[in-house]
Scaffold this motif. Structure first.
Motif, short mmCIF file in Angstrom:
data_model
loop_
_atom_site.label_atom_id
_atom_site.label_comp_id
_atom_site.label_asym_id
_atom_site.label_seq_id
_atom_site.Cartn_x
_atom_site.Cartn_y
_atom_site.Cartn_z
N THR A 12 0.82 -1.20 0.00
CA THR A 12 0.00 0.00 0.00
C THR A 12 0.86 1.26 0.00
OG1 THR A 12 -1.77 -1.16 1.16
CG2 THR A 12 -1.84 1.24 1.18
N ASP A 15 2.94 1.30 -3.51
CA ASP A 15 2.26 1.56 -4.77
C ASP A 15 0.90 2.21 -4.56
OD1 ASP A 15 2.39 1.60 -7.45
OD2 ASP A 15 2.33 -0.55 -7.76
N ARG A 67 -0.72 3.61 -7.74
CA ARG A 67 -1.49 2.77 -8.66
C ARG A 67 -2.93 2.59 -8.17
NH1 ARG A 67 0.25 -3.35 -9.71
NH2 ARG A 67 -0.70 -3.60 -7.67
N LEU A 68 -3.06 2.38 -6.87
CA LEU A 68 -4.41 2.21 -6.32
C LEU A 68 -5.23 3.48 -6.50
CD1 LEU A 68 -6.47 0.58 -4.77
CD2 LEU A 68 -5.41 1.34 -2.63
N LYS A 109 -4.84 5.75 -8.87
CA LYS A 109 -5.19 5.89 -10.28
C LYS A 109 -6.29 4.91 -10.67
CE LYS A 109 -1.05 7.68 -12.62
NZ LYS A 109 0.15 7.25 -13.37
N LEU A 110 -6.10 3.65 -10.25
CA LEU A 110 -7.06 2.60 -10.61
C LEU A 110 -8.46 2.97 -10.14
CD1 LEU A 110 -7.61 -0.30 -11.66
CD2 LEU A 110 -7.08 -1.10 -9.37
N SER A 111 -8.53 3.50 -8.94
CA SER A 111 -9.83 3.81 -8.35
C SER A 111 -10.25 5.24 -8.65
CB SER A 111 -9.78 3.61 -6.84
OG SER A 111 -8.99 4.61 -6.23
N GLU A 112 -9.47 5.92 -9.44
CA GLU A 112 -9.75 7.34 -9.75
C GLU A 112 -9.96 8.15 -8.49
OE1 GLU A 112 -12.82 6.14 -12.35
OE2 GLU A 112 -11.85 6.97 -14.14
N ARG A 172 -10.94 7.21 -5.62
CA ARG A 172 -12.01 6.84 -4.69
C ARG A 172 -11.52 5.97 -3.55
NH1 ARG A 172 -15.75 4.57 -9.06
NH2 ARG A 172 -17.16 3.94 -7.40
N CYS A 173 -10.32 5.43 -3.65
CA CYS A 173 -9.70 4.80 -2.49
C CYS A 173 -8.76 5.83 -1.87
CB CYS A 173 -8.90 3.56 -2.89
SG CYS A 173 -9.91 2.19 -3.46
N VAL A 225 -6.03 6.81 0.09
CA VAL A 225 -4.86 6.28 0.79
C VAL A 225 -4.30 7.27 1.80
CG1 VAL A 225 -4.04 4.51 -0.79
CG2 VAL A 225 -3.55 6.92 -1.25
N VAL A 280 -6.92 3.08 6.20
CA VAL A 280 -6.02 2.09 5.59
C VAL A 280 -5.60 1.06 6.63
CG1 VAL A 280 -3.80 1.72 4.51
CG2 VAL A 280 -5.18 3.68 3.83
N ARG A 339 -8.35 -1.30 7.33
CA ARG A 339 -8.58 -2.26 6.25
C ARG A 339 -7.53 -3.38 6.30
NH1 ARG A 339 -12.10 -0.99 2.24
NH2 ARG A 339 -13.01 1.12 2.31
N VAL A 340 -6.27 -2.98 6.40
CA VAL A 340 -5.20 -3.98 6.42
C VAL A 340 -5.39 -4.92 7.61
CG1 VAL A 340 -2.74 -4.32 6.79
CG2 VAL A 340 -3.53 -2.55 5.20
#
Lengths: 220, 220
Positions: B169, B172, B175-176, B178-181, B183-184, B186, B192, B195-196
């Motif tokens: 986490t 990267d 990347r998370l 960007k991938l989630s635009e 919405r995640c 971090v 976080v 969640r972990v």
DNA sequence: TTGCATTTCAAACGTTTGTATGAAACTATC
DNA sequence: GATAGTTTCATACAAACGTTTGAAATGCAA
């Protein structure tokens, strides 16, 4: 038509060395020695060291994505368009894990090369890595079909954690082996995949599963 | 008594640069420029570049371990010797996550330096990393006290996956995002961590929890 | 074979790297 | 304020790096 015998030898040697020792301490001279070609050949055939690395990465990246998508399609067909979430995740992490773990002699150089990429992140590669996002989105879409009542944010986190567990397991299997004094068998690939997928499924659904391949699928 | 003003300046500059740009492309000349000292100062005070890196790593490693153990002890005292498993895992992943995520201005250089170490793994450091195993064993012991009916192998995997999710986490988060635009989030460190820890607890127990700090503890 | 394009090769180039050197500057003790 | 010990500094050094060069070798069509 230009003979590409030298080209191929360089690519193979470079991939092997990078997979083994990382980008940091593999020089062009190491590569040409391994490939039994002249030093100037790399620049002649590829233009520069960076372009050699980039070509390797693009090739392997496409191949990995293709294999993942092949397994994903297989899973969706088996589920009549609505794949089991565990099968989707297996398609995501399976190819990498199978290529990087298991008995020494059957680990694939391409898979270990890709792990190096994820570890070291040289500038030459970082510039190209953006396409990975689009690829992962296809898995998000499949996960959405599989778990239509989950929010997207949960799906993103689930995919992220699945990849995290898979990558860290290949990256640092040695530490786990030492810590557990060999009692965690990282060479039992199917077990590792089942564990990673199992935890990821729980993360996504809250339900406990063993993450293993169902009998009817495993039999093929 | 030798003045260690220069020494300290070098250590600070080196840690900052390594945390930002990695070991690969930070040269001694970059470091001495940042620290406003002469080029020869590094070899005079530390002997070599590798010894400088090693000293940095040892210092930060000890500090991280100390903080983790402090939080672990706190958790065990709160649980009267039998800490909540979630609290044990929070002590394990919390310090790193808090140091590396969150708003830009409050991320700690030491934490980001340690992440670099886990990413790049230079030879100078790889030789010292063995002590980490002993440290992790203390957490295994605490987990065993917390979940006495779980087999050790399950504990090893649980700890491994918890660290995997935490490290990936920070490594990267881009990347998370960007991938989630976006919405995640971090930067929401507590989320976080929850969640972990939540996923890791499920991996260990099969039961669903939210991994959050219980009210009575969070209040302090 | 001749002629032309492609490929190989040994050698060198210009940088950049970490490290070493020896003189100069500084500090503290007497 | 002279002396001894410590620290700084400009500079040099050798090694290693990716890349370039120009000639030799090779392949291939005519």
């Amino acid at each position: 038509m230009p003979s590409d015998q030298t080209r191929t030898a360089i690519l193979a040697a470079a991939e092997r060395l990078y997979a083994e020792r990382g980008f940091g301490d593999v020089t062009l001279r190491d590569i040409v020695a391994e490939a039994n070609v002249n030093l100037a050949a790399v620049n002649y055939h590829f233009g520069s060291k960076d372009e050699l690395i980039a070509e390797l990465f693009v090739t392997r990246s496409l191949a990995l994505n293709k294999e993942r998508l092949r397994e994903l399609r297989e899973a969706e067909e088996a589920g009549a368009g609505r794949a089991d979430i565990a099968a989707v995740l297996r398609a995501l992490v399976g190819p990498t894990l199978r290529g990087c773990l298991g008995p020494e002699n059957q680990r694939s150089t391409p898979a270990r090369f890709m792990i190096r990429v994820s570890i070291e992140s040289v500038p030459a590669i970082r510039r190209i890595r953006n396409r990975e996002i689009d690829h992962l989105r296809k898995f998000i879409a499949a996960m959405r079909r599989s778990l239509p009542d989950r929010g997207d944010v949960e799906l993103y986190w689930g995919l992220h954690f699945a990849l995290a567990m898979a990558q860290q397991t290949v990256r640092d299997s040695e530490r786990l082996a030492k810590l557990s004094e060999g009692r965690c068998d990282v060479d039992d690939v199917d077990d590792v995949i089942a564990r990673v997928v199992g935890v990821a499924v729980m993360a996504l659904t809250g339900a406990k599963t063993d993450g293993r391949v169902p009998e009817k699928l495993a039999a093929r």
